[in-house]
Design a protein around this motif. Structure first.
Motif, PDB file in Angstrom:
ATOM      1  N   UNK A   1       0.834  -1.204   0.000  1.00 47.85           N
ATOM      2  CA  UNK A   1       0.000   0.000   0.000  1.00 47.85           C
ATOM      3  C   UNK A   1       0.871   1.257   0.000  1.00 47.85           C
ATOM      4  N   UNK A   2       1.935   1.247   0.796  1.00 47.01           N
ATOM      5  CA  UNK A   2       2.806   2.416   0.883  1.00 47.01           C
ATOM      6  C   UNK A   2       3.455   2.717  -0.459  1.00 47.01           C
ATOM      7  N   UNK A   3       4.002   1.669  -1.111  1.00 52.48           N
ATOM      8  CA  UNK A   3       4.699   1.898  -2.377  1.00 52.48           C
ATOM      9  C   UNK A   3       3.742   2.167  -3.522  1.00 52.48           C
ATOM     10  N   UNK A   4       2.498   1.710  -3.386  1.00 55.15           N
ATOM     11  CA  UNK A   4       1.493   1.991  -4.411  1.00 55.15           C
ATOM     12  C   UNK A   4       1.119   3.462  -4.450  1.00 55.15           C
ATOM     13  N   UNK A   5       1.295   4.150  -3.339  1.00 55.75           N
ATOM     14  CA  UNK A   5       1.012   5.584  -3.315  1.00 55.75           C
ATOM     15  C   UNK A   5       1.956   6.343  -4.242  1.00 55.75           C
TER      16      UNK A   5
ATOM     17  N   UNK B   1       1.359  -2.357  -9.486  1.00 55.38           N
ATOM     18  CA  UNK B   1       0.357  -3.281 -10.021  1.00 55.38           C
ATOM     19  C   UNK B   1       0.939  -4.123 -11.147  1.00 55.38           C
ATOM     20  N   UNK B   2       1.810  -3.517 -11.953  1.00 59.70           N
ATOM     21  CA  UNK B   2       2.444  -4.260 -13.046  1.00 59.70           C
ATOM     22  C   UNK B   2       3.385  -5.336 -12.497  1.00 59.70           C
ATOM     23  N   UNK B   3       4.147  -4.992 -11.466  1.00 55.39           N
ATOM     24  CA  UNK B   3       5.016  -5.984 -10.824  1.00 55.39           C
ATOM     25  C   UNK B   3       4.195  -7.162 -10.310  1.00 55.39           C
ATOM     26  N   UNK B   4       3.116  -6.858  -9.584  1.00 58.44           N
ATOM     27  CA  UNK B   4       2.280  -7.915  -9.015  1.00 58.44           C
ATOM     28  C   UNK B   4       1.659  -8.776 -10.115  1.00 58.44           C
ATOM     29  N   UNK B   5       1.164  -8.127 -11.160  1.00 63.05           N
ATOM     30  CA  UNK B   5       0.512  -8.848 -12.237  1.00 63.05           C
ATOM     31  C   UNK B   5       1.478  -9.790 -12.948  1.00 63.05           C
ATOM     32  N   UNK B   6       2.670  -9.295 -13.261  1.00 63.31           N
ATOM     33  CA  UNK B   6       3.644 -10.126 -13.976  1.00 63.31           C
ATOM     34  C   UNK B   6       4.145 -11.269 -13.106  1.00 63.31           C
ATOM     35  N   UNK B   7       4.334 -11.006 -11.806  1.00 63.39           N
ATOM     36  CA  UNK B   7       4.783 -12.070 -10.906  1.00 63.39           C
ATOM     37  C   UNK B   7       3.696 -13.127 -10.730  1.00 63.39           C
ATOM     38  N   UNK B   8       2.449 -12.687 -10.641  1.00 54.73           N
ATOM     39  CA  UNK B   8       1.349 -13.627 -10.435  1.00 54.73           C
ATOM     40  C   UNK B   8       1.046 -14.454 -11.672  1.00 54.73           C
TER      41      UNK B   8
END
Length: 350
Positions: free
Chosen positions: A323-327, A334-341
């Motif tokens: 949450x902190x880094x998403x700010x 979101x791109x990091x999370x999506x590609x990792x997932x």
């Protein structure tokens, strides 16, 4: 006792700075190092600094890179390697790179993220299952995007080397739950992501240069630290720690970078040789990291107590870090999370 004496004999900070100054002056006088020096003689020498000990895969890859550059250019371009923080800490080497007194560095994610904050996102907590999982993302579009941000800061990423999945060691107790980390004084690199993770775990993160870590652990100035197993073993940190927890709480790249001023001063042929050597060194370094990591866990089994905690409570405890880094980087996180997932299942542990 013998190995402890070896560590206590490491150069002091003032001695390291003296070595750095001597190296800089020596290169200036001989026409080597940054800028376009050495062009008049028809040959040129570049200076590469890193912080790893000689047995570390980073060190071996740096020497391999040096040999490959010399071979590919018929010794018209050579690379002198200075490891073990002989040219200062990772942060100090980044300053030297900006100043033009250092040409290349196999540096740490944390130190580089001071200039390229996007780079810290590779270390989002529990983002990757393994180094091999991380490569799938690092070598894709998102790695290119972070490399482009680095160029804007004056550094060209030649290749992404591997600094491994990181674990926690300490001298107090086995770590099984996030509550066991709470209150521990844990040495971290100067990396905002790592500091955020350990703040979320309610530890006391304490940034400290890597070359000062062994003595700090030995003297009890800090209770523990976090590093990949290759760094723990090559620097013999297990000698002064009682417990190792295989938390795998974050991944780190080793950005292998060259200053843009040095890069742009090279001929097209030299650039091609440097890039080719960097890619080969990356492949070698990654292979060594993966191969040695599992070997080292087995080798250290009798020398340090190893636990494998249930990770879901740790993931929950560090969720606010996202949450902190998403700010600051909403789309990029979101791109990091999506590609990792997208390929997590392929690399998830049974």
């Amino acid at each position: 006792m013998e190995s402890k004496n070896t560590h206590s004999a490491r150069p002091t900070r003032s001695a390291l700075k003296a070595l750095t100054m001597a190296a800089v002056i020596g290169f200036a006088l001989t026409g080597c190092g940054g800028g376009a020096a050495g062009d008049n003689s028809g040959s040129r020498q570049l200076l590469l600094g890193h912080g790893a000990d000689p047995s570390n895969p980073r060190s071996e890859a740096a020497e391999f890179f040096s040999n490959q550059v010399a071979e590919l250019t018929d010794d018209q371009l050579t690379v002198q390697v200075q490891g073990s923080e002989q040219l200062g800490s990772d942060a100090e080497m980044m300053v030297s790179l900006s100043a033009g007194t250092l040409d290349l560095t196999a540096n740490s994610q944390g130190a580089v993220s001071s200039s390229v904050p996007e780079m810290a996102l590779f270390g989002l907590p529990f983002l990757f299952e393994s180094s091999e999982h991380a490569y799938e993302v690092v070598d894709g579009p998102i790695g290119d995007e972070v490399a482009l941000a680095a160029e804007s800061a004056g550094f060209k990423v030649l290749s992404w080397w591997d600094n491994g999945i990181r674990d926690i060691t300490n001298s107090k107790m086995p770590i099984e739950t996030p509550g066991d980390v709470a209150g521990l004084k844990v040495r971290t690199p100067e990396d905002p992501m790592t500091i955020d993770i350990f703040n979320a775990l309610k530890a006391n993160p304490t940034p400290l240069a890597f070359n000062e870590l062994y003595l700090a652990l030995q003297q009890g100035a800090v209770d523990g630290q976090e590093n990949p197993i290759t760094n723990i073993a090559s620097s013999k940190l297990h000698e002064v720690q009682a417990h190792l927890a295989r938390t795998g709480h974050k991944y780190e790249v080793t950005p292998f970078i060259i200053s843009m001023s040095t890069w742009e001063s090279l001929s097209t042929e030299q650039q091609e040789a440097v890039q080719s050597a960097a890619n080969e060194a990356r492949d070698m370094q990654r292979a060594l990291m993966v191969e040695r990591s599992e070997e080292l866990y087995a080798e250290l089994e009798g020398e340090i107590a190893i636990t494998t905690p249930e990770l879901e409570p740790f993931r929950s405890a560090t969720a606010d870090v996202y949450d902190k880094w998403s700010e600051k980087f909403p789309d990029l996180v979101e791109q990091f999370k999506s590609e990792a997932d997208s390929n997590r299942a392929e690399f998830a542990s049974e």
